[in-house]
Design a protein around this motif. Structure first.
Motif, mmCIF file in Angstrom:
data_model
loop_
_atom_site.group_PDB
_atom_site.id
_atom_site.type_symbol
_atom_site.label_atom_id
_atom_site.label_comp_id
_atom_site.label_asym_id
_atom_site.label_seq_id
_atom_site.Cartn_x
_atom_site.Cartn_y
_atom_site.Cartn_z
ATOM 1 N N HIS A 89 63.229 18.889 -17.018
ATOM 2 C CA HIS A 89 63.487 20.174 -16.365
ATOM 3 C C HIS A 89 63.075 20.122 -14.892
ATOM 4 N N LEU A 90 61.893 19.585 -14.615
ATOM 5 C CA LEU A 90 61.412 19.545 -13.238
ATOM 6 C C LEU A 90 62.197 18.550 -12.380
ATOM 7 N N LEU A 91 62.618 17.444 -12.972
ATOM 8 C CA LEU A 91 63.383 16.463 -12.211
ATOM 9 C C LEU A 91 64.807 16.936 -11.945
ATOM 10 N N LEU A 92 65.397 17.639 -12.913
ATOM 11 C CA LEU A 92 66.759 18.139 -12.732
ATOM 12 C C LEU A 92 66.792 19.411 -11.899
ATOM 13 N N PRO A 138 64.538 14.445 -2.046
ATOM 14 C CA PRO A 138 65.172 13.258 -2.623
ATOM 15 C C PRO A 138 64.488 12.912 -3.950
ATOM 16 N N PHE A 139 65.223 12.283 -4.836
ATOM 17 C CA PHE A 139 64.744 12.083 -6.205
ATOM 18 C C PHE A 139 63.372 11.420 -6.272
ATOM 19 N N ARG A 140 63.148 10.348 -5.541
ATOM 20 C CA ARG A 140 61.883 9.620 -5.662
ATOM 21 C C ARG A 140 60.704 10.481 -5.222
ATOM 22 N N LYS A 141 60.867 11.223 -4.120
ATOM 23 C CA LYS A 141 59.794 12.120 -3.678
ATOM 24 C C LYS A 141 59.534 13.182 -4.737
ATOM 25 N N ARG A 142 60.610 13.768 -5.262
ATOM 26 C CA ARG A 142 60.481 14.803 -6.284
ATOM 27 C C ARG A 142 59.774 14.254 -7.517
ATOM 28 N N VAL A 179 56.010 13.752 -6.778
ATOM 29 C CA VAL A 179 55.289 15.025 -6.715
ATOM 30 C C VAL A 179 55.147 15.622 -8.113
ATOM 31 N N VAL A 180 56.217 15.623 -8.878
ATOM 32 C CA VAL A 180 56.187 16.214 -10.220
ATOM 33 C C VAL A 180 55.222 15.453 -11.136
ATOM 34 N N LEU A 181 55.335 14.131 -11.155
ATOM 35 C CA LEU A 181 54.469 13.356 -12.050
ATOM 36 C C LEU A 181 53.000 13.450 -11.632
ATOM 37 N N GLY A 184 56.596 13.997 0.216
ATOM 38 C CA GLY A 184 57.194 15.067 -0.586
ATOM 39 C C GLY A 184 56.458 16.385 -0.411
ATOM 40 N N ILE A 185 55.123 16.336 -0.429
ATOM 41 C CA ILE A 185 54.327 17.549 -0.239
ATOM 42 C C ILE A 185 54.550 18.097 1.173
ATOM 43 N N ALA A 186 54.580 17.211 2.174
ATOM 44 C CA ALA A 186 54.819 17.658 3.554
ATOM 45 C C ALA A 186 56.188 18.323 3.671
ATOM 46 N N GLU A 187 57.182 17.748 3.005
ATOM 47 C CA GLU A 187 58.522 18.327 3.059
ATOM 48 C C GLU A 187 58.563 19.666 2.333
ATOM 49 N N LEU A 188 57.838 19.785 1.224
ATOM 50 C CA LEU A 188 57.756 21.066 0.523
ATOM 51 C C LEU A 188 57.106 22.119 1.416
ATOM 52 N N GLU A 189 56.043 21.736 2.116
ATOM 53 C CA GLU A 189 55.387 22.682 3.029
ATOM 54 C C GLU A 189 56.357 23.136 4.119
#
Length: 190
Positions: A6-9, A95-99, A102-104, A133-138
């Motif tokens: 769910h989180l990856l998709l 992007p998938f790898r960053k996501r 972060v999720v894992l 990934g966290i920086a991009e989320l911010e």
């Protein structure tokens, strides 16, 4: 596995099906899974690989649809959306790898080593992808460019800051609630 899917998709659509497909794949490779040093990491890796394939397939499908359609439906964010939904929407844009990192790391409380093992990448890559990934989320969840710092942080910004800090006060494993709601309070895991 369904929560990870769910989180990856980025949505619940197809997450349960993807988790079921992953379980079937794990079952078919049971001798290899059983012999693995870390069977759970192997299973999470199967989910991540299936999610990556599903996302690629969806991207190709969207491109084909865009070729035949002169109008694209605009996605409008409701200004009253909760912080959890904001974070999920921002996650989908990574992007998938960053996501996945972060999720894992933050929603599943995996250590850097466990995350690296799950995704088949180095610990250094996990560190850099998680940080970026966290920086991009911010950036995605922060105030629009040119507006400076808002007087009070939005709930979404506080959630991302908590993700980056490793979850102040959170000590146990992330709850499997099926959404990113507890991810803002997830610990660093290692």
């Amino acid at each position: 596995m369904a929560r990870l899917a769910h989180l990856l998709l980025g949505s619940s659509d197809g997450a349960d099906d993807l988790a079921a497909d992953a379980l079937v794949a794990v079952w078919h490779q049971w001798d290899r899974v059983r012999a693995a040093d870390h069977p759970a990491a192997y299973a999470r890796g199967v989910v991540a690989n299936l999610a990556r394939s599903r996302i690629r397939s969806l991207v190709r499908e969207r491109r084909r649809v865009a070729l035949f359609s002169s109008q694209r439906a605009d996605h409008v964010d409701d200004p009253d959306v909760s912080a959890v939904v904001d974070v999920q929407a921002a996650l989908v844009r990574l992007p998938f790898r960053k996501r996945a990192c972060v999720v894992l790391r933050h929603a599943f409380d995996l250590s850097e080593r466990e995350t690296a093992r799950t995704l088949g990448i180095s610990v250094g890559t996990v560190k850099s992808q998680t940080s970026r990934g966290i920086a991009e989320l911010e950036r995605l969840l922060g105030p629009p460019d040119g507006e400076g710092e808002l007087p009070t942080a939005t709930e979404a910004e506080r959630t991302v800051r908590t993700l980056r800090s490793g979850g102040a006060g959170r000590t146990g494993p992330a709850r499997h609630s099926g959404h990113m709601g507890h991810a803002g309070h997830a610990g660093g895991g290692g």
